[in-house]
Scaffold this motif. Structure first.
Motif, PDB file in Angstrom:
ATOM      1  N   THR A  64      51.465  43.400  39.640  1.00  0.00           N
ATOM      2  CA  THR A  64      50.965  42.460  40.568  1.00  0.00           C
ATOM      3  C   THR A  64      50.170  43.103  41.772  1.00  0.00           C
ATOM      4  O   THR A  64      48.751  42.430  42.094  1.00  0.00           O
ATOM      5  CB  THR A  64      52.106  41.832  41.202  1.00  0.00           C
ATOM      6  OG1 THR A  64      53.591  41.658  41.071  1.00  0.00           O
ATOM      7  CG2 THR A  64      52.230  41.084  42.082  1.00  0.00           C
ATOM      8  N   ASN A  65      49.966  44.518  42.173  1.00  0.00           N
ATOM      9  CA  ASN A  65      49.052  44.932  43.345  1.00  0.00           C
ATOM     10  C   ASN A  65      47.943  45.219  42.343  1.00  0.00           C
ATOM     11  O   ASN A  65      47.157  44.649  42.675  1.00  0.00           O
ATOM     12  CB  ASN A  65      49.268  45.951  43.690  1.00  0.00           C
ATOM     13  CG  ASN A  65      50.715  45.983  44.650  1.00  0.00           C
ATOM     14  OD1 ASN A  65      50.466  44.409  45.664  1.00  0.00           O
ATOM     15  ND2 ASN A  65      51.048  46.867  45.198  1.00  0.00           N
ATOM     16  N   SER A  70      42.540  44.138  41.808  1.00  0.00           N
ATOM     17  CA  SER A  70      41.323  43.913  40.376  1.00  0.00           C
ATOM     18  C   SER A  70      40.347  42.165  40.354  1.00  0.00           C
ATOM     19  O   SER A  70      39.557  42.189  39.978  1.00  0.00           O
ATOM     20  CB  SER A  70      41.186  44.451  39.425  1.00  0.00           C
ATOM     21  OG  SER A  70      42.083  43.973  38.402  1.00  0.00           O
ATOM     22  N   ALA A  71      41.460  41.359  40.667  1.00  0.00           N
ATOM     23  CA  ALA A  71      41.070  39.763  40.823  1.00  0.00           C
ATOM     24  C   ALA A  71      39.816  39.913  41.751  1.00  0.00           C
ATOM     25  O   ALA A  71      39.092  38.610  41.276  1.00  0.00           O
ATOM     26  CB  ALA A  71      42.198  39.217  40.526  1.00  0.00           C
ATOM     27  N   ASP A 226      40.996  31.432  37.683  1.00  0.00           N
ATOM     28  CA  ASP A 226      40.688  32.177  35.852  1.00  0.00           C
ATOM     29  C   ASP A 226      41.942  33.299  36.893  1.00  0.00           C
ATOM     30  O   ASP A 226      42.028  33.917  35.861  1.00  0.00           O
ATOM     31  CB  ASP A 226      39.230  32.806  36.044  1.00  0.00           C
ATOM     32  CG  ASP A 226      38.080  31.957  35.350  1.00  0.00           C
ATOM     33  OD1 ASP A 226      39.138  30.631  34.788  1.00  0.00           O
ATOM     34  OD2 ASP A 226      37.507  32.241  34.914  1.00  0.00           O
ATOM     35  N   PHE A 227      42.388  32.887  37.465  1.00  0.00           N
ATOM     36  CA  PHE A 227      43.514  34.423  37.898  1.00  0.00           C
ATOM     37  C   PHE A 227      44.498  34.078  36.281  1.00  0.00           C
ATOM     38  O   PHE A 227      45.060  35.198  36.131  1.00  0.00           O
ATOM     39  CB  PHE A 227      44.476  34.116  38.439  1.00  0.00           C
ATOM     40  CG  PHE A 227      45.254  34.886  39.171  1.00  0.00           C
ATOM     41  CD1 PHE A 227      44.455  36.047  40.321  1.00  0.00           C
ATOM     42  CD2 PHE A 227      46.829  35.280  38.433  1.00  0.00           C
ATOM     43  CE1 PHE A 227      44.975  37.087  40.444  1.00  0.00           C
ATOM     44  CE2 PHE A 227      47.184  36.657  39.219  1.00  0.00           C
ATOM     45  CZ  PHE A 227      46.342  37.638  40.428  1.00  0.00           C
ATOM     46  N   LEU A 228      44.986  33.411  35.606  1.00  0.00           N
ATOM     47  CA  LEU A 228      46.234  34.013  34.151  1.00  0.00           C
ATOM     48  C   LEU A 228      44.715  34.845  33.582  1.00  0.00           C
ATOM     49  O   LEU A 228      45.650  35.878  32.506  1.00  0.00           O
ATOM     50  CB  LEU A 228      46.344  32.306  33.590  1.00  0.00           C
ATOM     51  CG  LEU A 228      47.274  31.595  34.077  1.00  0.00           C
ATOM     52  CD1 LEU A 228      47.075  30.454  33.775  1.00  0.00           C
ATOM     53  CD2 LEU A 228      48.595  32.372  34.233  1.00  0.00           C
ATOM     54  N   LEU A 230      43.341  37.688  34.031  1.00  0.00           N
ATOM     55  CA  LEU A 230      43.272  38.658  34.626  1.00  0.00           C
ATOM     56  C   LEU A 230      44.781  38.889  34.449  1.00  0.00           C
ATOM     57  O   LEU A 230      45.432  40.350  34.203  1.00  0.00           O
ATOM     58  CB  LEU A 230      43.456  38.603  36.671  1.00  0.00           C
ATOM     59  CG  LEU A 230      41.765  39.185  36.785  1.00  0.00           C
ATOM     60  CD1 LEU A 230      41.416  40.314  36.532  1.00  0.00           C
ATOM     61  CD2 LEU A 230      40.647  38.110  36.135  1.00  0.00           C
ATOM     62  N   ILE A 231      45.862  38.444  34.431  1.00  0.00           N
ATOM     63  CA  ILE A 231      47.128  38.263  34.318  1.00  0.00           C
ATOM     64  C   ILE A 231      47.325  38.832  32.658  1.00  0.00           C
ATOM     65  O   ILE A 231      48.328  40.235  32.430  1.00  0.00           O
ATOM     66  CB  ILE A 231      48.495  37.140  34.860  1.00  0.00           C
ATOM     67  CG1 ILE A 231      48.094  36.959  36.062  1.00  0.00           C
ATOM     68  CG2 ILE A 231      49.377  37.443  33.872  1.00  0.00           C
ATOM     69  CD1 ILE A 231      48.729  35.664  36.397  1.00  0.00           C
ATOM     70  N   LYS A 232      46.216  38.424  31.706  1.00  0.00           N
ATOM     71  CA  LYS A 232      46.177  39.050  30.489  1.00  0.00           C
ATOM     72  C   LYS A 232      45.802  39.256  30.287  1.00  0.00           C
ATOM     73  O   LYS A 232      46.583  40.936  29.603  1.00  0.00           O
ATOM     74  CB  LYS A 232      46.464  37.406  30.384  1.00  0.00           C
ATOM     75  CG  LYS A 232      46.349  37.929  28.244  1.00  0.00           C
ATOM     76  CD  LYS A 232      47.149  38.034  27.647  1.00  0.00           C
ATOM     77  CE  LYS A 232      47.052  38.888  26.228  1.00  0.00           C
ATOM     78  NZ  LYS A 232      48.771  39.243  25.760  1.00  0.00           N
ATOM     79  N   GLN A 233      44.956  40.522  30.920  1.00  0.00           N
ATOM     80  CA  GLN A 233      44.501  41.368  31.370  1.00  0.00           C
ATOM     81  C   GLN A 233      45.208  42.863  31.399  1.00  0.00           C
ATOM     82  O   GLN A 233      44.413  43.668  30.166  1.00  0.00           O
ATOM     83  CB  GLN A 233      42.560  40.746  31.436  1.00  0.00           C
ATOM     84  CG  GLN A 233      41.912  42.635  31.562  1.00  0.00           C
ATOM     85  CD  GLN A 233      40.607  42.021  31.794  1.00  0.00           C
ATOM     86  OE1 GLN A 233      40.560  42.737  32.996  1.00  0.00           O
ATOM     87  NE2 GLN A 233      39.560  42.029  31.218  1.00  0.00           N
ATOM     88  N   LYS A 234      45.319  42.331  32.279  1.00  0.00           N
ATOM     89  CA  LYS A 234      46.548  43.540  32.717  1.00  0.00           C
ATOM     90  C   LYS A 234      47.831  43.837  32.205  1.00  0.00           C
ATOM     91  O   LYS A 234      48.485  44.682  32.873  1.00  0.00           O
ATOM     92  CB  LYS A 234      46.174  43.633  34.508  1.00  0.00           C
ATOM     93  CG  LYS A 234      45.303  43.973  35.161  1.00  0.00           C
ATOM     94  CD  LYS A 234      44.560  44.088  34.276  1.00  0.00           C
ATOM     95  CE  LYS A 234      42.686  44.297  35.447  1.00  0.00           C
ATOM     96  NZ  LYS A 234      42.121  45.098  35.045  1.00  0.00           N
TER      97      LYS A 234
END
Lengths: 345, 345, 345, 345
Positions: A64-65, A70-71, A226-228, A230-234
């Motif tokens: 999460t951090n 990074s987002a 676009d936070f989703l 980033l969730i996917k990418q990480k």
């Protein structure tokens, strides 16, 4: 061997597990697009006292951090943290691996950043013509409770929020142990306060009774976009996202989250009381589930026969700081047994 | 206005420029594959007293630092630096942008890392079961001269080399101002010493009389593999690489590099002498081209009318540390003029 | 050996070098804050027909590309390029090293992206619920001239600009060889057109007569913010920034940049004419300084005795495509000599 | 609504969930250092027919891919993948975000890379003096089954392993759906084959009946070093690591993993049979749980009333490819119902 070494030695609170069993054969969409996630998000929005926050569920704290930071940041921006902060020491360079400097501050009283420190860091990075040669501070990271179990007061949080707004920084609160913080005796900070003051924060599940999972709350619209992706990418997007929704539903529909927090704090208080009675001093003054007494060295091997606990280093030639960590799962009898053994030293 | 604010206010030493003019219409291969680069590398190998080092030419210091560090480290590894180190404060997060933490050390005496500090950092990162939760120290970065103009002794460098070998770290020396260091009065460190002790280092051209350019020396075979890929990837491969070769040829074929270093140190010594005579104290004890006297605040505006210099912050209520920086291009008369004005304060 | 293998075999146009010599001992501020950079920027703004663009000077093309792209994109965003684009094949993964995917498009006619291709890429990344599982296209990268020497028409550029605005993408034009493009016979594209249509572009110096250097023009305000931080972080900030300013001053104060472009195109046209006369076909139809004729294999060793040129691969069992590259420095007699040798095959 | 849109619509196989319930209140060390993880690793080593592989448990597929790839590659190296590969299209740029290019190959027959393709890619990146200007291919990524449900034969895998050894590449196999692949009718590939041929691979749990979790097997010693650091850094280290160990224990102690795989394949075969009987063609020839028939457009809305399935795009003006995905949880009756509805079209 009784484990006081951390707050994630067991699985999940039985009520949470039961809910996973009950819902097991439901067919739902993946990736958090299901009804359980939706309802859990609503329950959390209610706790926050605002409908306009986005809630995302993720698996663990480091994940999460690193995803939030990074987002939020552009490549030249960094995040201010206490030098004891989790992002600075215990994430194997996760934040740097996404490209960002942790601007670690030494000398934080009780492990807490102050508004004054933040102001000074920012001013020292902006005051002359060579500012572009330095990392630009853009976010403040703090944990509540801190890594040392201590808590910010509402006034301290307000002051941090104020300086962040003034200087154009994001305020991000790591609540890996938030349940223990919100239910600590004497705290004046509620989840609604946090949701009002911070740009982003997360509600820890892993260390507070869930099998795993953290609920991230994004309040600042600039952080939502676009936070989703980033969730996917990480690698942080759980295929069966419902597993997170179901757990947070169980924790927030009738106060279970707070019950678990309170129980751990009470067990910790029993241990704390025994240490005070013996005249032991403490690394810091924690009202939460983690206690950091300073013990005479000869006590350690004896205690280690029956209990697991963490060593926090020598404080002088004959003393060592340790951490006893109670959790939602600690039977009060275990705390009492340890208390007796401490008193008997 | 006479500029003592840095050592890159002018172009290049006339002999270097002349060489660029003479060779201008030669047709050569690009990317450093030309005869000038080859010959310059040989001249540098000779200075190093070893044929087995690789020499690469790059354009600037930040570029060289980020390329070396990102080529050498795996993603979970970090680089130990003094907190005043260039990579820690003045590269806008360049190292972190390649994914690596700078493990900044506070309290470095005279701005210098010690072998003992390195040992402690490494041991504190390896001593228990949670070591994988922390960044793994894998490189020591130091500058010689340091950002404060101070120099390591041969003995100090040997000790650092020793601890690095023992703990499996790379030793990397930033020689952005190496010319001033190697020619400072009293130093016992030669380029051959550095080439023997360090795994990698660079010979600064930009701040020591070249138009631009740094000569990177890689001694450890582990650092040599595929290094050209990294140079290209970081945008550090000059199409007309010969421009670098030609300049370093000019600087190393008959001792020009050392002449320029010596001249700057002599100019700086004139300024230093005046400060000592006036009883001013210094931020640190620099025998090189940068001097950091602590002046009474009222002196600053007067001096600023005639001279450019850098402000290094208040040291008490009535004093401020400044930096006067001489260079290869500083006429001794300019230093004398400043000395007189300091004495006249 | 006469070199037609690239356009950076010599140093700089003598007028440019002369200017560096004349200004050598001026003392100026560093990092591009000097008067030469300021004046060069104004000259370029004038060429662009707009005062509201920011101009930054950088050392090389890969460096400029990676700095612009990493400054502009968020972590989940990618850049669309022809598969032959420099960022896709010839930068050792520089763009990916800053975290971004190059969305390479195959089948680009004459090496050029079309508005229609861009539209399709974007639509295929946005059309369903799983879009967050894919990279988000956010920028179009093109070069003018392309890697194959071809040119966009004004109409083609307008169409690309239109689709970018419509879809919320940035349009970035790599002008490493812009001087050759702007002066090619038959082109209807001016620098003002480019400055009006693109969000960012750069004017190549390295391959068009400067010692080194590219002038980046940022037109879109969203790309301007904090850009200097990125330049510094990527190791792209030249300490003696004036070296770049001085060169671009020399190139743009009286049309030298265009003169050099034109001369190279004329030399290339001589070679081209000979190939046409011999009935050789071409990889593509280039009006600029690079020519890609397809030669019978037996011709290659003969030509290689006198000329250096690049091999672009077999086109069938008995033929090979090559590149002859003229430059600002190519004497017309060299082109004529090659033409004669081609005709004599 | 019956869901054939993916293979992660339900929770976990009841036996797995039951095991989590049984072990819930055990106190164990965190981070995968517990007995369950140890035992699960041993069971997997047994399946692999080798004791010398390291087994790590991670939460999801994208996470596993990005951790393995970033641990294995140096910054200038890239990974070869089919253009349809998960790492190329469906991870939101996760691989690039760690700094590495995916060298995507078009025209893979049945979605499979061939040894010949790998050889050509490598040779095209090494054949001339400018190789350092290109990404260095260092790993081959393939999935088995592929994203299209197809399988490599043992011979094809051997050939890929051979070319990888010859060219110095790592071979990494993504087994997100490995259970369906190993139990497909006609396959001659066993887990021991994969463990023998590949440098690394993972055994998918998320899509094959676990709540979540992938078991990564590292066979090449070069990939093992410090791997735990990378797991932690990427946010992939589950605090309660035992949750993964317990699930893989349950799946591998008596063949449950294979049972689940077989059941899904049988359900898919029912659907496949119906399509064949109707004369529908297929995107590719899949013997596993995913079927990609090409249906007449008018059939889609009718089927969509009762079934969820994925649209894979128009194949001509009147036809569309779809994906029906069976899973360990699909009752055979559901497959039969769909088969009947297909036959009734």
């Amino acid at each position: 061997m009784i484990r006081f070494n951390c707050d994630y030695s067991e699985g999940a609170h039985p009520k949470i597990l039961e809910r996973l069993v009950q819902t097991n054969m439901e067919q739902t969409p993946g990736y958090g697009e299901d009804e359980h996630c939706r309802r859990a998000a609503q329950l959390i929005q209610k706790e926050c006292g605002r409908q306009d926050v986005d809630v995302h569920f993720m698996v663990g704290g480091t994940q999460t951090n690193l995803t939030v930071i990074s987002a939020a940041l552009r490549p030249h921006q960094g995040v201010i943290s206490a030098d004891t902060g989790h992002v600075n020491v215990h994430e194997s360079g996760a934040i740097e691996a996404t490209g960002h400097k942790v601007l670690a501050q030494t000398g934080c009283p009780q492990g807490k950043l102050t508004a004054q420190m933040v102001r000074q860091v920012v001013e020292s990075h902006y005051d002359d013509e060579t500012q572009v040669h330095m990392v630009q501070p853009k976010m403040v990271y703090l944990s509540h409770p801190t890594e040392l179990g201590t808590l910010y007061t509402k006034r301290e949080l307000e002051a941090l929020g104020q300086v962040c707004r003034e200087k154009g920084l994001y305020l991000f609160l790591d609540g890996a142990r938030l349940g223990y913080g919100l239910t600590a005796p004497g705290t004046d900070v509620t989840m609604a306060d946090i949701a009002r003051i911070c740009d982003a924060f997360y509600i820890g599940g892993t260390k507070v009774g869930a099998l795993f999972g953290e609920a991230l709350v994004l309040a600042n619209p600039a952080l939502k976009e676009d936070f989703l992706y980033l969730i996917k990418q990480k690698g942080a997007m759980l295929a069966k996202g419902r597993l997170l929704g179901i757990q947070f539903e169980a924790m927030f529909e009738d106060g279970l989250y707070y019950e678990m927090g309170k129980a751990a704090n009470q067990a910790a208080a029993v241990i704390r009381q025994a240490c005070l009675q013996k005249g032991f001093s403490f690394l810091c003054d924690s009202p939460t589930n983690q206690q950091f007494p300073i013990l005479p060295d000869e006590a350690l091997p004896k205690l280690a026969e029956k209990y697991a606990f963490a060593n926090f280093g020598k404080t002088d030639e004959t003393h060592t700081a340790v951490r006893f960590c109670a959790s939602w799962a600690t039977p009060i009898e275990h705390a009492q047994a340890l208390a007796q053994d401490l008193l008997a030293l």
